[in-house]
Scaffold this motif. Structure first.
Motif, PDB file in Angstrom:
ATOM      1  N   GLY A   1       2.033   1.948  -2.089  1.00  0.00           N
ATOM      2  CA  GLY A   1       1.266   3.194  -2.065  1.00  0.00           C
ATOM      3  C   GLY A   1       0.118   3.186  -3.052  1.00  0.00           C
ATOM      4  N   GLU A   2       0.355   2.724  -4.295  1.00  0.00           N
ATOM      5  CA  GLU A   2      -0.691   2.672  -5.322  1.00  0.00           C
ATOM      6  C   GLU A   2      -1.848   1.781  -4.884  1.00  0.00           C
TER       7      GLU A   2
ATOM      8  N   GLU B   1      -4.247   1.736   4.043  1.00  0.00           N
ATOM      9  CA  GLU B   1      -5.574   2.336   4.182  1.00  0.00           C
ATOM     10  C   GLU B   1      -6.692   1.314   3.974  1.00  0.00           C
ATOM     11  N   ARG B   2      -6.528   0.431   2.987  1.00  0.00           N
ATOM     12  CA  ARG B   2      -7.591  -0.518   2.649  1.00  0.00           C
ATOM     13  C   ARG B   2      -7.632  -1.733   3.565  1.00  0.00           C
TER      14      ARG B   2
ATOM     15  N   GLU C   1       6.172   3.057   0.800  1.00  0.00           N
ATOM     16  CA  GLU C   1       5.118   3.352  -0.170  1.00  0.00           C
ATOM     17  C   GLU C   1       5.553   3.081  -1.613  1.00  0.00           C
TER      18      GLU C   1
ATOM     19  N   HIS D   1      -2.758   1.263  -1.872  1.00  0.00           N
ATOM     20  CA  HIS D   1      -3.337   1.756  -0.610  1.00  0.00           C
ATOM     21  C   HIS D   1      -3.465   0.618   0.416  1.00  0.00           C
TER      22      HIS D   1
END
Length: 218
Positions: free
Chosen positions: A166-167, A172-173, A193, A169
Motif C-alpha cells: 500500500g505504501e 496504482e503506479r 495492502e 502504491h
C-alpha cells in the motif's frame, strides 16, 4: 473399458509429454486410462497405471474403450500432426468436449482450434519462453497465462525493500498485483495492502510483462 463416474481422464500418447501427464494424474489419484499404439510403450507403463494398446485414429478403437464415458481427454501425440488431428476429431465425434491437445506448430494449433478443441498446449513454445525469461535473469519463475498477462516470481526490488504494498502504491503506479510473498523459512503470505516486502523475500506478482519489468527496475 468404461470409465467410472467422477473425474476421469483419458490420455492418448505415451511419449515424454504424455507419460509425464499420465504419471502426474495417476499420482494425484485421478481415474486414468492411458492409450498408445506402440506395444513397447504400453508394456513399459503397464505396471504404473492403467494402459491399453490401441490406435485412436481408428473410430472403432475409440468406441471399444468407451472414450465417451470419460470426463476429459489429453491428446499427447507429438510425432504426427495427422494422428493428433484424427484422434482429436474422433474424440469430439464421440461426444468428448473437454479435450486438451498438444500442439507442435502454429499450423497444428490453428487446425485444432478450428475443430473446436478447448485447450491447446504448445509445450515446446511455452517451455522456450519460460527458459528464455529465466536465463535473462530478472525472473525466478515465469508463467504465461491466457491473454497478455503473466505471473512471475521475483526478488524484492531494491526500491521496495521494507515498504508495504500500500505504501509503495504498487497497483496504482505499476498496474500489477502482488499475489503473495515468500520469506525463507516462513509460510507463504497472501498479498494485500499491508504486505511488507522484505529484502530477502520472493514476490509473486501478476501483470503485463512491461509493467512487471518497470516495477523491477525503478
Amino acid at each position: 473399458m468404461a470409465a467410472s463416474e467422477g473425474n476421469s481422464v483419458l490420455v492418448v500418447g505415451l511419449g515424454r509429454f504424455g507419460s509425464a501427464v499420465a504419471q502426474t494424474l495417476n499420482d494425484l489419484g485421478q481415474d486414468l486410462l492411458a492409450v498408445d499404439k506402440n506395444p513397447a510403450l504400453v508394456a513399459r507403463w503397464a505396471s504404473v497405471f492403467n494402459v491399453v494398446e490401441a490406435d485412436m485414429t481408428d473410430m472403432l478403437a475409440v468406441e471399444q474403450i468407451d472414450a465417451s464415458d470419460f470426463d476429459r481427454a489429453v491428446v499427447a501425440i507429438g510425432d504426427s500432426i495427422e494422428a493428433s488431428v484424427l484422434t482429436a476429431g474422433n474424440l469430439l465425434d464421440a461426444g468428448l468436449t473437454d479435450i486438451w491437445a498438444k500442439s507442435v506448430s502454429k499450423e497444428h494449433t490453428r487446425i485444432l482450434q478450428r475443430m473446436g478443441v478447448r485447450h491447446i498446449i504448445s509445450a515446446e513454445s511455452d517451455a522456450g519462453k519460460r527458459i528464455g525469461h529465466l536465463i535473462a535473469g530478472d525472473y525466478l519463475d515465469y508463467i504465461e497465462i491466457e491473454g497478455p498477462y503473466t505471473v512471475v516470481k521475483i526478488h524484492t526490488p531494491a526500491s521496495m525493500v521494507n515498504r508495504t504494498v500500500g505504501e509503495a502504491h504498487v497497483r496504482e503506479r505499476y498496474g500489477i498485483t502482488v499475489i503473495g510473498a515468500i520469506t525463507p523459512g516462513l509460510p507463504f503470505r497472501h498479498g494485500d495492502e499491508e504486505t511488507v516486502m522484505h529484502r530477502e523475500d520472493e514476490l509473486i506478482v501478476l501483470g503485463l510483462q512491461d509493467q512487471i519489468d518497470r516495477f523491477i527496475r525503478e
